[in-house]
Enzyme design. Structure first.
Site, PDB file in Angstrom:
ATOM      1  N   ASN A 167       2.652 -16.793   1.515  1.00 46.22           N
ATOM      2  CA  ASN A 167       3.940 -16.574   1.020  1.00 46.22           C
ATOM      3  C   ASN A 167       4.262 -17.948  -0.132  1.00 46.22           C
ATOM      4  OD1 ASN A 167       4.315 -14.070   1.980  1.00 46.22           O
ATOM      5  ND2 ASN A 167       5.800 -14.839   3.532  1.00 46.22           N
ATOM      6  N   ARG A 494       1.370   0.252  -6.390  1.00 46.94           N
ATOM      7  CA  ARG A 494       0.128  -0.311  -5.754  1.00 46.94           C
ATOM      8  C   ARG A 494      -0.769   0.513  -4.939  1.00 46.94           C
ATOM      9  NH1 ARG A 494       1.557  -5.812  -6.335  1.00 46.94           N
ATOM     10  NH2 ARG A 494       3.628  -6.507  -5.942  1.00 46.94           N
ATOM     11  N   HIS A 554       8.990   1.275 -10.568  1.00 45.72           N
ATOM     12  CA  HIS A 554       8.849   1.003  -9.201  1.00 45.72           C
ATOM     13  C   HIS A 554       9.191   2.055  -8.109  1.00 45.72           C
ATOM     14  CE1 HIS A 554       9.956  -1.381  -5.624  1.00 45.72           C
ATOM     15  NE2 HIS A 554       8.967  -1.871  -5.805  1.00 45.72           N
TER      16      HIS A 554
END
Length: 811
Positions: A167, A494, A554
């Site tokens: 991260n 994705r 998205h």
């Protein structure tokens, strides 16, 4: 029989319409602030002073030398003076491929300016927003706390250490790099929290340094010794036996040495390019004839295992093995010392879509350039020699404020491999999702008939507790093989490398069905994979489009058109998570499967907008960004104030990954001021200050982290006793509401609304383990009760509920 012409789409419902900024009492639109004179502002309500967020002063760590092989050198103190803004070189962003971590952070830049506004004569106070960069670092600190927690299974602790490191890598590659770029180009402005860009950058340097030190200490002093007690030894070269060293020497000669390339630095050999996130050895050698010292760099091969097995259950970092055999790389030279270092570069991606004729080709070219982004962080072992560090700082053109001395080994993302070891007793108990009961009840000769189930009722899915493969995946696979299905329309943001979703779409196209796939090739760090899938889908006969210029797509949508007798029926899926079978076992997400004609008509209209020139902006059961989503949510928040003032049931409940959008937050503040209870369940960034007297005393903010990544987005409103609930893909960020195509769908089944209400009540309960956000921006973990007993874990409760349903509940 010819396919029937579909019935006309039902007209949109009367959704609350956003009002303009000029209407009295309305929520001003973004970009249209009221005049700033005293008359227009009216009275200003004085509120209690907002508590300041804790500040972090930059710190420095002394370097401790212990890595020299043949020749000691003097101790060096590594200082970290803050560079001037002018010393931060301007640069454009680039990107390099990286794995998305199990706790994927939200990092896109939110650069839209937000103007303070007055509503009903009330001006909200300055300083009401927490800083988003600090809030993101606090999120990663919560990940670290899971690694530090001895009650977390040991190999899961190792995995959380790896997640923290991954991260932070992405945070520097994107957020820090973007901030530096904006400062250098003069476009950076004061953040919504009131901090100047320079102050934000200095806070990041100081806070990240503190967290990285904690991270290293957790590994060195806690996790590694605990692993050793369980028979998993992470050792350094000097701790190996002679037999183990001999075995690794053989491995080095046959599998590592052939792929190593030592690069000298001298007048004939310029300083080599150091790729982002690569692990490197800085080596100092001496010519025994001339006595001259020379510097060389050896890159650790990234495709080899990070930790090598010296003997069963004993692992050593690969850089230790290379360092122990440097004489093989520099025969005839004296190896004086070596030091490990790792560089992070600006690896964001930028494509000027408005000036690009072919987005796919432009993106491919940009991907070739992205690995050359400027550096933003240099990690070094704290034993590094001052001479070597000065050389790296000078040649890499990085400031010393961006140097992070740490105890070795560096790059603890390699602990993902350790966490994957086959030791189930050191992990979370295994959980295998079952088929949703509304789908399992449908009997057929073979697999469950998804279409038959949806003709009976809507199905609300909750992953990973409900199987993705026997629901969403089965839905698309059945559509691909069903001869009565005429068309499939699908968004892909994705997906996995061996995606059964893509395979199903290809099968559908090859069987003659009309298949439209909207592939978002700008999905960060998945650009290359999505380009690959786009070309593969095109080759199979699918119609592949890349969305609208300037907007990322998205939303998570599937639409299946099926011939049933003389009519066409549309089946739909609207989700909160990606069509990714692997992450669907790790990410907590919601999805609605439905045959409702209104949802089908909405998806038809939305897909037409995405693939053609439709300008529809209102829908029946959808709220769609960037046109109607923010205004639609604010209108509903404001409506709760009206319900509350009229004595009717009123509340606002939001579950999302990030809560940053100032217009939404201000609407929540005003609802709180009116007395409406507001609950925010957020995983990552949150700019809300809850519990401030006169502003947000009716707002509670909670965060849940655990074995699954909380990823769903839910928006619930009391609505005067007739609850209204929405689920979808949008987080409360500028990027989602202004620069993405996002979709929320309204949940109409009362049982589904009740189930989501129970989920909220469980997640927000004081008897459930979570982190609580305070008005000063500090998160406090609540994991035990007053007697020291563990609080309930919402994820484990949901797992047990599914097991009980299947008759396999644990005691």
């Amino acid at each position: 029989m010819k396919p029937a012409v579909p019935e006309p789409s039902p007209p949109p419902e009367n959704e609350p319409q956003p009002s303009t900024a000029d209407e009295p009492g309305s929520v001003p639109r973004r970009g249209h602030p009221r005049p700033d004179d005293a008359t227009s502002r009216g009275a200003v309500i004085r509120l209690a002073a907002l508590p300041p967020a804790r500040s972090d002063a930059p710190v420095s760590r002394p370097a401790r030398k212990n890595g020299s092989m043949n020749q000691p050198s003097a101790q060096a103190q590594v200082q970290h003076p803050q560079p001037s803004v002018g010393s931060i070189a301007a640069h454009r962003p680039h990107t390099v491929a990286a794995n998305v971590s199990d706790l994927e952070p939200d990092l896109d830049a939110d650069l839209d300016a937000y103007e303070d506004t007055v509503q009903d004569g009330i001006q909200l106070p300055q300083g009401r927003f927490l800083d988003r960069e600090r809030s993101w670092l606090a999120f990663n600190e919560r990940v670290l706390e899971l690694a530090e927690d001895p009650s977390t299974p040991l190999l899961e602790r190792a995995k959380f250490l790896a997640i923290f490191a991954s991260n932070l890598d992405e945070f520097f590659m994107v957020r820090v790099a973007g901030l530096k770029r904006r400062i250098a180009t003069g476009v950076a402005t004061k953040s919504a929290s009131g901090l100047q860009p320079r102050e934000v950058l200095e806070m990041i340097w100081a806070r990240s340094r503190e967290l990285m030190a904690r991270h290293a200490a957790c590994y060195q002093e806690d996790v590694a010794p605990a692993l050793a007690e369980e028979g998993i030894h992470l050792v350094r070269w000097s701790e190996l036996t002679e037999k183990e060293q001999a075995r690794l020497f053989t491995l080095f000669r046959h599998q590592i040495f052939p792929v190593l390339t030592p690069l000298a630095v001298d007048p004939a050999h310029p300083f080599p390019y150091i790729s982002g996130l690569s692990l490197n050895l800085a080596v100092v050698v001496r010519n025994p004839v001339s006595g001259h010292r020379h510097f060389a760099r050896v890159k650790v091969p990234p495709l080899l295992s990070r930790f090598l097995e010296a003997s069963p259950d004993r692992y050593v970092p690969i850089e230790d093995v290379i360092a122990a055999h440097l004489e093989e790389l520099f025969p005839g030279m004296e190896v004086l010392e070596h030091h490990t270092f790792r560089l992070t570069r600006n690896e964001d991606l930028e494509v000027e879509e408005d000036d690009t004729e072919n987005l796919l080709q432009a993106l491919e070219k940009e991907l070739m350039r992205r690995r050359f982004g400027p550096p933003v962080r240099l990690e070094v072992e704290e034993s590094i020699d001052r001479y070597v560090l000065d050389l790296l700082v000078r040649e890499l053109k990085i400031s010393e404020a961006e140097v992070y001395p740490l105890p070795g080994p560096l790059d603890l993302t390699g602990l993902f491999g350790i966490g994957a070891l086959d030791r189930p007793e050191l992990k979370y108990p295994k959980f295998i999702a079952g088929t949703h009961r509304d789908l399992a009840e449908v009997e057929s000769a073979s697999a469950p008939d998804i279409f038959a189930a949806l003709r009976e009722r809507d199905v609300l899915l909750h992953h990973p507790y409900d199987s993705f493969s026997t629901s969403v995946q089965a839905f698309l696979e059945q559509a691909a093989s069903d001869p009565d299905v005429l068309a499939i329309k699908q968004t892909l943001y994705r997906t996995s490398g061996d995606s059964p979703i893509v395979d199903a779409l290809i099968d559908a196209a090859e069987s003659g069905k009309q298949v439209l796939v909207l592939v978002e090739i700008k999905a960060r760090f998945d650009e290359q994979a999505n380009i690959k899938w786009a070309r593969k889908l095109e080759e199979s006969g699918c119609h592949v489009v890349y969305g609208l210029v300037g907007l990322k797509t998205h939303c998570k949508l599937s639409l299946v058109v099926r011939q049933e007798g003389d009519t066409l029926r549309r089946y739909s899926h609207v989700g909160t998570g990606n069509y990714h079978p692997k992450t669907a076992r790790l990410y907590e997400d919601l999805g609605l499967l439905t045959a409702d004609p209104q949802v089908g008509a909405d998806l038809s209209d939305l897909f037409n907008r995405l693939s053609g020139y439709s300008r529809r902006e209102t829908y029946r059961r959808l709220l769609v960004a960037p046109k109607s989503l923010r205004d639609g949510l604010i209108a509903r928040i404001n409506k709760e104030v009206q319900h509350h003032n009229a004595g009717r049931p009123a509340y606002v409940r939001i579950k999302c990954n990030s809560m940053v959008d100032e217009a939404i937050i201000d609407a929540l503040y005003r609802a709180s001021q009116a007395g409406v209870p507001v609950d925010v369940w957020v995983r990552g960034i949150c700019a809300v200050r809850p519990g401030v007297t006169g502003l947000s005393e009716n707002i509670r903010v909670r965060s849940v982290l655990g074995r699954f990544l909380e990823h769903s987005r839910v928006f619930a409103f009391g609505n005067g006793g007739e609850p209204e609930v929405w689920i979808g893909s949008a987080d409360m960020m500028h990027r989602n509401l202004d620069r993405r195509i996002e979709a929320l769908v309204r949940i109409t089944d009362p049982a589904h609304r009740a189930a989501l209400s129970r989920l909220f009540e469980t997640g927000m309960s004081d008897t459930t383990a979570s982190w609580h956000l305070g008005p000063d921006g500090e998160w406090t973990r609540h994991a035990t009760d007053q007697d020291g007993q563990p609080l309930r874990n919402v994820q484990e409760m949901l797992i047990d509920a599914r097991r009980r349903r299947r008759g396999t509940a644990t005691p």
